[in-house]
Motif scaffolding. Structure first.
Motif, mmCIF file in Angstrom:
data_model
loop_
_atom_site.group_PDB
_atom_site.id
_atom_site.type_symbol
_atom_site.label_atom_id
_atom_site.label_comp_id
_atom_site.label_asym_id
_atom_site.label_seq_id
_atom_site.Cartn_x
_atom_site.Cartn_y
_atom_site.Cartn_z
ATOM 1 N N GLN A 140 0.925 -1.123 -0.213
ATOM 2 C CA GLN A 140 0.106 0.091 -0.168
ATOM 3 C C GLN A 140 0.716 1.639 0.029
ATOM 4 O O GLN A 140 0.576 2.190 -0.725
ATOM 5 N N GLU A 141 2.120 1.252 0.725
ATOM 6 C CA GLU A 141 3.173 2.395 0.616
ATOM 7 C C GLU A 141 3.226 2.530 -0.541
ATOM 8 O O GLU A 141 3.542 3.832 -1.143
ATOM 9 N N ARG A 143 1.779 1.805 -3.469
ATOM 10 C CA ARG A 143 0.725 2.503 -4.188
ATOM 11 C C ARG A 143 0.680 3.932 -4.163
ATOM 12 O O ARG A 143 0.333 4.705 -4.960
ATOM 13 N N GLU A 144 0.857 4.347 -2.594
ATOM 14 C CA GLU A 144 0.729 5.755 -2.348
ATOM 15 C C GLU A 144 1.855 6.476 -2.930
ATOM 16 O O GLU A 144 1.792 7.901 -3.393
ATOM 17 N N MET A 146 3.456 5.688 -5.715
ATOM 18 C CA MET A 146 3.188 5.809 -7.113
ATOM 19 C C MET A 146 2.211 6.904 -7.424
ATOM 20 O O MET A 146 2.308 7.860 -8.398
ATOM 21 N N LYS A 147 1.193 7.122 -6.813
ATOM 22 C CA LYS A 147 0.114 8.122 -6.975
ATOM 23 C C LYS A 147 0.594 9.257 -6.647
ATOM 24 O O LYS A 147 0.573 10.087 -7.583
ATOM 25 N N ALA A 148 1.416 9.723 -5.497
ATOM 26 C CA ALA A 148 1.913 11.234 -5.541
ATOM 27 C C ALA A 148 2.903 11.325 -6.573
ATOM 28 O O ALA A 148 2.846 12.347 -6.969
ATOM 29 N N GLU A 150 2.621 10.390 -9.599
ATOM 30 C CA GLU A 150 1.822 10.311 -10.986
ATOM 31 C C GLU A 150 1.188 11.718 -10.655
ATOM 32 O O GLU A 150 1.128 12.694 -11.611
ATOM 33 N N ASN A 151 0.654 12.269 -9.541
ATOM 34 C CA ASN A 151 -0.067 13.586 -9.376
ATOM 35 C C ASN A 151 0.988 14.767 -9.467
ATOM 36 O O ASN A 151 0.556 15.673 -9.977
ATOM 37 N N GLY A 157 6.448 6.800 -11.615
ATOM 38 C CA GLY A 157 5.568 6.440 -10.737
ATOM 39 C C GLY A 157 4.592 5.149 -11.146
ATOM 40 O O GLY A 157 3.405 4.875 -11.445
ATOM 41 N N GLN A 158 5.757 4.011 -11.506
ATOM 42 C CA GLN A 158 5.230 2.940 -12.282
ATOM 43 C C GLN A 158 5.388 1.804 -11.443
ATOM 44 O O GLN A 158 6.144 1.486 -10.548
ATOM 45 N N ARG A 159 4.507 0.791 -11.616
ATOM 46 C CA ARG A 159 4.253 -0.613 -10.954
ATOM 47 C C ARG A 159 5.613 -1.389 -10.921
ATOM 48 O O ARG A 159 5.773 -2.248 -10.193
#
Length: 280
Positions: A140-141, A143-144, A146-148, A150-151, A157-159
Motif C-alpha cells: 500500500q505504501e 501504491r501511495e 506511485m500515486k504521489a 503521478e500527481n 510512478g510505475q508498478r
C-alpha cells in the motif's frame, strides 16, 4: 596516466532468463540469456577480476528459472555478487521471502571494501507492489508513492519501480559516513536508476539522490533496470545505467570496469558503451 588499475570488476545487468517465447514488442529474448551469460563468463574468466556483479533481474519470471541460470554462474572463477530486481520476484507467492537465499545472499543489501573503495549494494525492492508478501503494508505504501509521483507529473510512478525502506535508508547514510571517516571512495550499486529523470527510476530516487549529493566521496552509482542504458553526472557523481543483456536476439551487453587512482575505465562488450570517467 597510471598504467595498472587498482582492480577490475565485471558487470552484468538484466539477463532476465526464462524459458519463454521472445517479447517482440520489447525486443527481449529471455531464453537466449543462458548463451549470452555463458559467453560473458568465458570472457570474465580470461581476465583478472576482483568480482563480478549482476545488477538485478537474474530471471524474468518463475521459480524454476533460477534452477537453469544459477548453474551457469557456478562456472565463474571469480567472486560473484548479486543484486535483486523486480523480475526476480515474479514467482509464486510462497517463494517471495526466499528469493535472496535462493541466489545465495545472506542479506538483500550489503557492503564490502576493496583497495580503498567501499561498495554499497542496495535492495531497491523493499517498498513495492511485487516483493513484499500479499497484504504487507509496504504494498500500500508503494501504491501511495506511485500515486504521489503521478500527481506530481513525474514519469517514474510505475508498478515496475520500487523504493527502499527507512531502516535501509538509515543504514546507507551510516555506511556513507563510515566510508568518509575511513578515507574510502564509494561506489553504490542498485537495480534501479535514480538519475537522470526516467520512467524507470526508483520511487524514492529524489531522496537517494539528495543523500548522495551530500557526499563528495561517492564517485559512481551503477544500475540496470532501464534496458536501453543511460548516463548522467550529478553533484560530481557518475550515474551509469548498464544495458540489458536480455535485449535483442543475439547481441549481448556486459562490461568490465577498471578502477585506477584517477579514473574509472568502462570497457563495454556487445551493445554496452565504453566510457572514461575522470575522478575528482
Amino acid at each position: 596516466m597510471p598504467s595498472a588499475p587498482l582492480f577490475r570488476f565485471g558487470v552484468i545487468a538484466d539477463p532476465q532468463y526464462a524459458d519463454l517465447e521472445p517479447n517482440l514488442t520489447l525486443n527481449r529474448y529471455p531464453a537466449n540469456s543462458l548463451v549470452k551469460l555463458r559467453e560473458a563468463i568465458e570472457e570474465f574468466n580470461r581476465r583478472d577480476l576482483a568480482f563480478v556483479v549482476t545488477l538485478g533481474d537474474i530471471i524474468d519470471r518463475e521459480w524454476k528459472s533460477f534452477d537453469a541460470i544459477l548453474p551457469v554462474y557456478e562456472t565463474l572463477r571469480h567472486r560473484k555478487h548479486f543484486l535483486l530486481g523486480n523480475h526476480d520476484f515474479v514467482v509464486a507467492p510462497e517463494h517471495l521471502l526466499s528469493v535472496p537465499a535462493r541466489v545465495g545472499m545472506l542479506s538483500a543489501y550489503y557492503d564490502f571494501g576493496l583497495s580503498g573503495y567501499r561498495f554499497i549494494a542496495l535492495d531497491g525492492n523493499e517498498i513495492s507492489v511485487f516483493a513484499p508478501p500479499e497484504g504487507d503494508p509496504r504494498r500500500q505504501e508503494a501504491r501511495e508513492l506511485m500515486k504521489a509521483l503521478e500527481n506530481a507529473g513525474a514519469p517514474n510512478g510505475q508498478r515496475w519501480n520500487a523504493a527502499m525502506g527507512r531502516a535501509q535508508y538509515d543504514w546507507l547514510a551510516v555506511k556513507l559516513e563510515e566510508a568518509k571517516a575511513s578515507g574510502e571512495k564509494v561506489i553504490v550499486m542498485s537495480h534501479y536508476p535514480v538519475f537522470p529523470d526516467n520512467a524507470h527510476n526508483a520511487l524514492d530516487s529524489d531522496r537517494i539522490l539528495a543523500l548522495l549529493a551530500e557526499h563528495d566521496h561517492v564517485v559512481a552509482y551503477l544500475n540496470g533496470h532501464n534496458h536501453a542504458g543511460n548516463f548522467g553526472v550529478s553533484g560530481g557523481t557518475y550515474f551509469v545505467n548498464f544495458m540489458g543483456m536480455v535485449d535483442t536476439i543475439d547481441s549481448t551487453a556486459y562490461a568490465i570496469v577498471s578502477v585506477y587512482p584517477d579514473r574509472l575505465e568502462i570497457t563495454g562488450f556487445g551493445r554496452e558503451t565504453d566510457r572514461t570517467l575522470p575522478l575528482r
